[in-house]
Design a protein around this motif. Sequence first.
Motif, PDB file in Angstrom:
ATOM      1  N   GLY A   1       0.804  -1.221   0.000  1.00  0.00           N
ATOM      2  CA  GLY A   1       0.000   0.000   0.000  1.00  0.00           C
ATOM      3  C   GLY A   1       0.833   1.264   0.000  1.00  0.00           C
ATOM      4  O   GLY A   1       0.383   2.316  -0.471  1.00  0.00           O
ATOM      5  N   THR A   2       2.048   1.185   0.528  1.00  0.00           N
ATOM      6  CA  THR A   2       2.924   2.354   0.557  1.00  0.00           C
ATOM      7  C   THR A   2       3.331   2.733  -0.870  1.00  0.00           C
ATOM      8  O   THR A   2       3.201   3.899  -1.281  1.00  0.00           O
ATOM      9  CB  THR A   2       4.174   2.057   1.416  1.00  0.00           C
ATOM     10  OG1 THR A   2       3.739   1.699   2.731  1.00  0.00           O
ATOM     11  CG2 THR A   2       5.105   3.230   1.480  1.00  0.00           C
TER      12      THR A   2
ATOM     13  N   ASP B   1      -6.460   7.637  -0.033  1.00  0.00           N
ATOM     14  CA  ASP B   1      -5.749   6.564   0.658  1.00  0.00           C
ATOM     15  C   ASP B   1      -6.813   5.632   1.233  1.00  0.00           C
ATOM     16  O   ASP B   1      -7.451   5.945   2.237  1.00  0.00           O
ATOM     17  CB  ASP B   1      -4.849   7.141   1.755  1.00  0.00           C
ATOM     18  CG  ASP B   1      -4.046   6.062   2.478  1.00  0.00           C
ATOM     19  OD1 ASP B   1      -4.412   4.874   2.356  1.00  0.00           O
ATOM     20  OD2 ASP B   1      -3.081   6.414   3.175  1.00  0.00           O
TER      21      ASP B   1
ATOM     22  N   SER C   1      -4.164  -1.028   0.437  1.00  0.00           N
ATOM     23  CA  SER C   1      -3.162  -1.935   0.997  1.00  0.00           C
ATOM     24  C   SER C   1      -3.795  -3.303   1.238  1.00  0.00           C
ATOM     25  O   SER C   1      -4.941  -3.388   1.672  1.00  0.00           O
ATOM     26  CB  SER C   1      -2.663  -1.376   2.337  1.00  0.00           C
ATOM     27  OG  SER C   1      -2.003  -2.389   3.081  1.00  0.00           O
TER      28      SER C   1
ATOM     29  N   LYS D   1      -5.115  -5.940   7.046  1.00  0.00           N
ATOM     30  CA  LYS D   1      -6.182  -5.279   6.291  1.00  0.00           C
ATOM     31  C   LYS D   1      -7.330  -6.232   5.967  1.00  0.00           C
ATOM     32  O   LYS D   1      -7.168  -7.449   6.026  1.00  0.00           O
ATOM     33  CB  LYS D   1      -5.616  -4.674   4.996  1.00  0.00           C
ATOM     34  CG  LYS D   1      -4.494  -3.679   5.243  1.00  0.00           C
ATOM     35  CD  LYS D   1      -4.923  -2.543   6.142  1.00  0.00           C
ATOM     36  CE  LYS D   1      -3.914  -1.436   6.292  1.00  0.00           C
ATOM     37  NZ  LYS D   1      -2.569  -1.816   6.679  1.00  0.00           N
TER      38      LYS D   1
END
Length: 414
Positions: free
Chosen positions: A74-75, A173, A197, A202
């Motif tokens: 996800g970054t 995001d 992410s 998650k």
Amino acid sequence: MARLAINGGTPAARDLFKLIPAWPTYSEKEKKALIEVLESRKWCRIYPGSRAELFETAFAEYHHAKHGIAVANGTVALELALKAVGVKQGDKVIVPAVTFIASASAATELGAIPIFADVDPETGNISPASVREIVEREDGVKAVVAVHYGGNPVNFDELKPFLSRRGIKLIEDCAHAHGSEWRGRRVGAIGDMGGFSFQESKSLTAGEGGIVLTDNDEYANKARLIHNIGRVVGRPGYEHYILSSNYRMTEFQAALLLSKLDEFKEQVEKKHRNGEYLAGLLRKIGGVEPQKMEEGVTKRGYYYFVFRYDEEEFGGVPKERFIEALRAEGVPADVGYGMPLYKQKAFSREAFLEVMPPGTEYPGYDQMYLPGAEEFTRREVTMLHYILLAEREALDLVAAAIEKIKENAHELAR
Ligand SMILES: Cc1ncc(COP(=O)(O)O)c(C=O)c1O
């Protein structure tokens, strides 16, 4: 009167952990999917007809987006989105002060400067008024990273027209917001681009993983090239059209995500219903107010179930002590990220300037005080989403444990 578990009494939610599924969930289906990839000897997505491609199509469709580009986590999904919309070194990117650090470090990885906006202390989301104030004050704002905090969609009605009139890109995001909807549309491609992410905690996971969604053909094409070291997806070989890095998802990740997708969709519905049920129980207790949702939220995906703790209603017991007591009763509660990002060591003058291009000015993070962010983090209590996968008797135990602490708060004050 019942004695609190922290003082040696019987925990009110002693059996709760038995009622919550172990996370991440998996079955024979996932094992089979992984073995299939192993035996195919196609572990990388560079060939046509990859599992990553199938997952991109399926997830984008579920999230009402035209394009999906699967990535390693996800970054880098956020980095890729910022790059694809054209954020460059020295540009400013508005980020909410309360979020996981990647929402901000995605910008600094490009040499762009995060400018922290305040958050609404009731929703936990970026404050549109604060965004407007920054845009009026600062030159060079190129994008806003709007986090759907805990899974709670941001107010698109207030953010989107304002930003698009000024040519400022809106990056969602969505690391917390798988399945969340605003006015009947799932999040991710409501703004210019969205990043998700699939990290282990998650609500859809392959241990690590991410995806970028968009409706914009140009951004999608650019993101596909950038994520594949400048190659055209599905065309292996050594033709490169742009200098960039490797953000690709593996076929193991894609196979896991594909095989979990149907179960995940059902889980979204169950968590939405259970979230409303738990919120109703907490409202009756008082002093533990569930995170506010805007009227435009039509479906709530969850990473965190969040509530605001009111010390006064609990006889002056500090939040940290309340959480200790709640854990002793058997409820896995926590503080979320614990502090606004500008208080992280990474945003001290020395640490920030060390990673930024020479000549970057320090934006004075160490002097910041944003009242909404301070209030939200002071009062925030979180529980991870999978608690909402339990049956309602488990949520009754959560409420019973909180009620017990409230009734016996004098035991903690002593
Ligand atoms: C709000 C937010 N943004 C971005 C990320 C980054 O995702 P990842 O851990 O997959 O790199 C996370 C993950 O924890 C997150 O919570």
